[in-house]
Design a protein around this motif. Structure first.
Motif, PDB file in Angstrom:
ATOM      1  N   TYR A 147      36.079  42.562  40.012  1.00 36.09           N
ATOM      2  CA  TYR A 147      36.487  41.895  41.247  1.00 36.09           C
ATOM      3  C   TYR A 147      36.029  40.437  41.274  1.00 36.09           C
ATOM      4  O   TYR A 147      34.840  40.144  41.095  1.00 36.09           O
ATOM      5  CB  TYR A 147      35.912  42.656  42.454  1.00 36.09           C
ATOM      6  CG  TYR A 147      36.346  42.049  43.744  1.00 36.09           C
ATOM      7  CD1 TYR A 147      37.679  42.089  44.128  1.00 36.09           C
ATOM      8  CD2 TYR A 147      35.430  41.390  44.567  1.00 36.09           C
ATOM      9  CE1 TYR A 147      38.089  41.495  45.300  1.00 36.09           C
ATOM     10  CE2 TYR A 147      35.838  40.806  45.742  1.00 36.09           C
ATOM     11  CZ  TYR A 147      37.177  40.863  46.097  1.00 36.09           C
ATOM     12  OH  TYR A 147      37.588  40.264  47.250  1.00 36.09           O
ATOM     13  N   CYS A 183      37.174  43.813  52.154  1.00 36.39           N
ATOM     14  CA  CYS A 183      38.047  43.129  51.189  1.00 36.39           C
ATOM     15  C   CYS A 183      39.492  43.503  51.489  1.00 36.39           C
ATOM     16  O   CYS A 183      39.832  44.682  51.568  1.00 36.39           O
ATOM     17  CB  CYS A 183      37.666  43.550  49.773  1.00 36.39           C
ATOM     18  SG  CYS A 183      38.886  43.135  48.507  1.00 36.39           S
ATOM     19  N   THR A 184      40.322  42.498  51.642  1.00 31.87           N
ATOM     20  CA  THR A 184      41.727  42.746  51.969  1.00 31.87           C
ATOM     21  C   THR A 184      42.652  42.396  50.807  1.00 31.87           C
ATOM     22  O   THR A 184      43.866  42.298  50.978  1.00 31.87           O
ATOM     23  CB  THR A 184      42.138  41.913  53.203  1.00 31.87           C
ATOM     24  OG1 THR A 184      41.858  40.542  52.906  1.00 31.87           O
ATOM     25  CG2 THR A 184      41.370  42.323  54.449  1.00 31.87           C
ATOM     26  N   CYS A 185      42.076  42.176  49.632  1.00 32.44           N
ATOM     27  CA  CYS A 185      42.900  41.780  48.485  1.00 32.44           C
ATOM     28  C   CYS A 185      43.906  42.888  48.142  1.00 32.44           C
ATOM     29  O   CYS A 185      43.572  44.072  48.187  1.00 32.44           O
ATOM     30  CB  CYS A 185      42.035  41.547  47.263  1.00 32.44           C
ATOM     31  SG  CYS A 185      40.926  40.152  47.448  1.00 32.44           S
ATOM     32  N   PHE A 188      36.919  37.211  45.855  1.00 35.61           N
ATOM     33  CA  PHE A 188      37.705  36.435  46.823  1.00 35.61           C
ATOM     34  C   PHE A 188      37.230  36.609  48.272  1.00 35.61           C
ATOM     35  O   PHE A 188      37.228  35.662  49.041  1.00 35.61           O
ATOM     36  CB  PHE A 188      39.196  36.823  46.758  1.00 35.61           C
ATOM     37  CG  PHE A 188      39.862  36.479  45.450  1.00 35.61           C
ATOM     38  CD1 PHE A 188      39.494  35.341  44.735  1.00 35.61           C
ATOM     39  CD2 PHE A 188      40.880  37.292  44.943  1.00 35.61           C
ATOM     40  CE1 PHE A 188      40.121  35.021  43.526  1.00 35.61           C
ATOM     41  CE2 PHE A 188      41.504  36.975  43.744  1.00 35.61           C
ATOM     42  CZ  PHE A 188      41.125  35.845  43.032  1.00 35.61           C
ATOM     43  N   CYS A 189      36.893  37.833  48.661  1.00 36.51           N
ATOM     44  CA  CYS A 189      36.570  38.106  50.077  1.00 36.51           C
ATOM     45  C   CYS A 189      35.075  38.090  50.377  1.00 36.51           C
ATOM     46  O   CYS A 189      34.666  38.388  51.493  1.00 36.51           O
ATOM     47  CB  CYS A 189      37.140  39.461  50.492  1.00 36.51           C
ATOM     48  SG  CYS A 189      38.931  39.556  50.336  1.00 36.51           S
TER      49      CYS A 189
END
Ligand code: GLU
Ligand code: ZN
Length: 295
Positions: free
Chosen positions: A115, A101-103, A118-119
């Motif tokens: 969470y 996850c790069t959020c 998104f990823c």
């Protein structure tokens, strides 16, 4: 219960010194283990060097000794266990059970700590990313020996959670599950602040095919104003010269009424009295207790 097979543990984090709440947790896990002839292990949860207070590890060990606690076997340090955590993490990642996850914190700020996924299907590489465990849309529950039935829906109430941070440090949830199983822990006795981590740990145990320990969560000791002890404000180390009165107070907190003849007893005598008279059913069935309400 096969009493000789009981393995308990105390697992302090050296992000601060032991405070009265940690004493209550240490005492409960020690007495619960020793009262049935079990083993009591000590594990230093030192997996977060940036948050470690210099000297805290030594101070914690010294406090436990001056309060009369004796642990079985060698102290285990989680900082020596990275290879084991890495092996499990790689397996979860390669099986698609965990993902990178790069959020940014900013992207997640409107999601109330859950969470938004998104990823989940982005297929990011592990490098410079947090690793999250995919959680099922299921409720996990267990019967706590003090707090009773506890349930939590992992999808709705927790969301995919971090098992390795972006700075490559392993998360408590992962390390605790791996080490409790590796050390053969049958009984987890700890503060009720970790009650809502337990369903995540149950899910990890299930994924990894590990046995589920029994759980006993003692009331969390809070300041009179409702704040947690120790973590938010830096409490000083428990004073060595106050061991006996603070042990008596901790025993009372756990519902164990120490006879007044013991008011001048030494730490070892208090602990052996505690072992002989331990009755876990007397622990207050509450999540928190304010320090001022205690005698
Ligand atoms: N290291 C954790 C703490 O000090 C306790 C972990 C556990 O008992 O599971 O809050
Ligand atoms: Zn993300």
């Amino acid at each position: 219960m096969n009493t000789s097979a009981y393995i308990g543990r105390f697992a302090p984090t050296p992000s601060g010194y032991l405070h009265f709440g940690s004493l209550v947790a240490a005492l409960a896990s020690y007495l619960d283990a020793k009262a049935c002839g079990g083993t009591w292990l000590l594990r230093m949860e030192d997996i977060d060097p940036p948050r470690e207070v210099p000297g805290a590890q030594t101070a914690i060990l010294k406090t436990l000794e001056s309060y009369g606690f004796e642990w079985d076997g060698e102290l285990v340090r989680q900082s020596q266990r990275y290879a084991a955590y890495a092996a499990v993490l790689d397996r979860l990642f390669s099986q698609g059970l965990a993902y990178a996850c790069t959020c940014s914190r900013k992207q997640l700020e409107d999601h109330h700590g859950i969470y938004p996924g998104f990823c989940r299907n982005a297929g990011h590489a592990q490098h410079a990313a947090a690793i999250r465990l995919r959680v099922p849309e299921l409720e996990y529950h267990f019967a706590d020996r003090v707090q009773g039935e506890f349930r939590q829906h992992l999808g709705r109430e927790v969301g995919d959670f971090v098992i390795r941070r972006r700075d490559e440090l392993y998360a408590y949830q992962l390390a605790v599950v791996i080490d409790d199983a590796w050390q053969g822990v049958t009984d987890v006795v700890r503060g009720a602040d970790l009650l809502d981590s337990t369903p995540r740990q149950l899910y990890l145990q299930e994924l990894l095919g590990l046995p589920q320990p029994r759980y006993l969560h003692v009331p969390l000791i809070i300041q009179p104003d409702g704040h947690k002890l120790g973590k938010s404000y830096r409490s000083p180390p428990l004073p060595a010269d106050q061991a006996a009165p603070l042990l008596i107070r901790a025993l009372h907190t756990l519902g164990q009424s120490v006879p007044s003849e013991l008011s001048d007893a030494r730490p070892h005598e208090l602990l052996s009295w505690g072992i002989r008279h331990w009755d876990a059913s007397r622990i207050p069935r509450r999540r928190t207790l304010a320090e001022a309400q205690l005698r």
